[in-house]
Design a protein around this motif. Structure first.
Motif, PDB file in Angstrom:
ATOM      1  N   ILE A 284       0.860  -1.272  -0.129  1.00  6.63           N
ATOM      2  CA  ILE A 284      -0.031  -0.027  -0.039  1.00  6.63           C
ATOM      3  C   ILE A 284       0.863   1.265  -0.118  1.00  6.63           C
ATOM      4  O   ILE A 284       1.822   1.384   0.686  1.00  6.63           O
ATOM      5  N   VAL A 305     -11.612  -0.122  -0.603  1.00  7.04           N
ATOM      6  CA  VAL A 305     -10.450  -0.785  -0.369  1.00  7.04           C
ATOM      7  C   VAL A 305     -10.702  -2.256   0.060  1.00  7.04           C
ATOM      8  O   VAL A 305     -10.034  -3.390  -0.360  1.00  7.04           O
ATOM      9  N   ALA A 324      -1.794  -1.205  -3.850  1.00  8.87           N
ATOM     10  CA  ALA A 324      -2.889  -0.510  -3.539  1.00  8.87           C
ATOM     11  C   ALA A 324      -2.319   1.060  -3.268  1.00  8.87           C
ATOM     12  O   ALA A 324      -1.479   1.246  -2.620  1.00  8.87           O
ATOM     13  N   VAL A 337      -6.353   0.088  -7.162  1.00 10.07           N
ATOM     14  CA  VAL A 337      -6.153  -1.303  -6.444  1.00 10.07           C
ATOM     15  C   VAL A 337      -5.890  -2.130  -7.816  1.00 10.07           C
ATOM     16  O   VAL A 337      -6.736  -2.233  -8.477  1.00 10.07           O
TER      17      VAL A 337
END
Length: 408
Positions: A284, A305, A324, A337
């Motif tokens: 992320i 998410v 992400a 994503v």
């Protein structure tokens, strides 16, 4: 008309006709006079049942009265009631015929009386010329008859307009009630969709974690019991948290007091940890400050998410990383994503509710969502305003002084 109304009109007409015959028996000139009274009484009885027929009957017997040289009697007053019903209950043609009859009937009656008066004056000495005296009589008679026929017609028109206005008000009230009922139905449906969306997000993610941990615990039970215990702890905590969220959603569905689960941006770290525990390699990247985002935007970001990572675990290539990206700007929030699709091109079982729910969440905030294959990857891209379309103010933008001055 109701049968009782028809019977009432007939009885009233018969009684009035009988009173005319009794009170003006001496003025009625033979059988022809009685026939005229009967005709006018018939027209009076039909005035509401069929205003056009009643008007025609009245005209027939009025002409008959003039052709047979009869003197007008009290039954001619029934024409006033017939004129009222032509404008109050008749169609547009009947209403127009009533107006023409009021004017034309007054003119014909005035000429009829003037001709008789002129013939009578020819044999006597008058103060002025007979034609001039008869013209005055005709004008006076025209004004009186016009007043007697036009006023009832105008009164019927006023009643018709008031009745139409009353029906319009009733129709407006019915339309307003229907609109309010439709608004309530839409609100209820939107609430059901929202609860179903939250239920799907909670249950789908939680069950995905539970299934993955259960499978891992089964294989690790013989090799390393400690890992199995850790997996069971994860299953227990995930199931408890999901159960609590589901109970809150059910409470909202039953219109009970309580808060609906509202995860925040900070809960994404816990979410990423859970997905890593089930074997999903989540990488992320965050840019910007999310502290200014309102609750609705934070909830939308979290759920999108969450659903994207769950779909990547279900349908993505096992072992491949999931990237992400969360970008927080002063006016917008961007989410991306990306995960590798399975090599065989097939996906796990799914209902399609996840993508629909993400798209609805993005649309509710005034944003957009695109999701689909891009080469070997599957990409979910979302762009939404920092302040949702509903107008909710971000956290921290209203000071305590402003809150005190905000009208309630």
């Amino acid at each position: 008309m109701l049968r009782a109304q028809v019977i009432t009109d007939v009885l009233v007409a018969v009684v009035l006709g009988a009173l005319v015959i009794v009170s003006a028996a001496r003025a009625i000139e033979g059988p022809l006079g009685y026939l005229t009274v009967v005709g006018m009484t018939t027209a009076l009885a039909l005035r509401r049942l069929s205003p056009g027929v009643a008007l025609a009957i009245a005209w027939v017997f009025a002409v008959f009265e003039m052709v047979t040289a009869q003197q007008p009697d009290l039954s001619n007053a029934f024409i006033a009631a017939i004129m009222y019903t032509t404008s109050a209950y008749g169609s547009r043609r009947v209403r127009t015929a009533g107006l023409v009859s009021a004017i034309g009937g007054s003119l014909v009656a005035a000429v009829y009386v003037a001709v008789g008066d002129y013939e009578d004056r020819l044999g006597i000495v008058t103060a002025g010329p007979p034609l001039e005296e008869s013209a005055r009589v005709a004008f006076t008679y025209f004004a009186i008859v016009l007043l007697l026929l036009l006023l009832p017609w105008l009164a019927g028109l006023v009643r018709r307009v008031r009745q139409a206005a009353s029906m319009s008000r009733e129709a407006l009230l019915v339309a307003e009630r229907d609109a309010a009922r439709a608004d309530r139905a839409v609100a209820v449906e939107q609430e059901r969709v929202r609860i179903a969306r939250d239920m799907h997000d909670i249950v789908a993610h939680s069950l995905a974690v539970v299934i993955a941990q259960a499978d891992g615990a089964r294989y690790a039970l013989r090799a390393d019991p400690a890992i199995a215990d850790q997996a069971l702890d994860t299953i227990s905590s995930t199931a408890r948290r999901a159960l609590g969220d589901v109970r809150e959603l059910l409470g909202a569905l039953r219109h009970e007091q309580g808060t609906v689960p509202t995860p925040e941006i900070d809960d994404i770290d816990r979410l990423v940890g859970e997905m890593r525990d089930v074997g999903l390699d989540v990488r992320i990247d965050r840019q910007g400050d999310a502290s200014h985002l309102p609750t609705t935007t934070q909830l939308a970001v979290y759920r999108i998410v969450q659903e994207s990572l769950t779909n990547a675990w279900k349908h993505g290539e096992p072992g491949s990383p999931v990237h992400a990206s969360l970008t927080y700007r002063p006016d917008t929030v961007e989410i991306a994503v990306v995960n590798r699709r399975a090599d065989d091109g097939t996906s796990g079982p799914g209902t399609g509710h996840g993508l629909v729910g993400m798209r609805e969440r993005a649309a509710m905030t005034g944003g957009t969502l695109t999701a689909g294959p891009r080469g070997d990857d599957f990409t979910v891209a979302v762009r939404m305003p920092a302040v949702p379309a509903s107008g909710q103010m971000p956290r921290g933008r209203i000071t305590s002084t402003q809150q005190e001055r905000t009208p309630r």
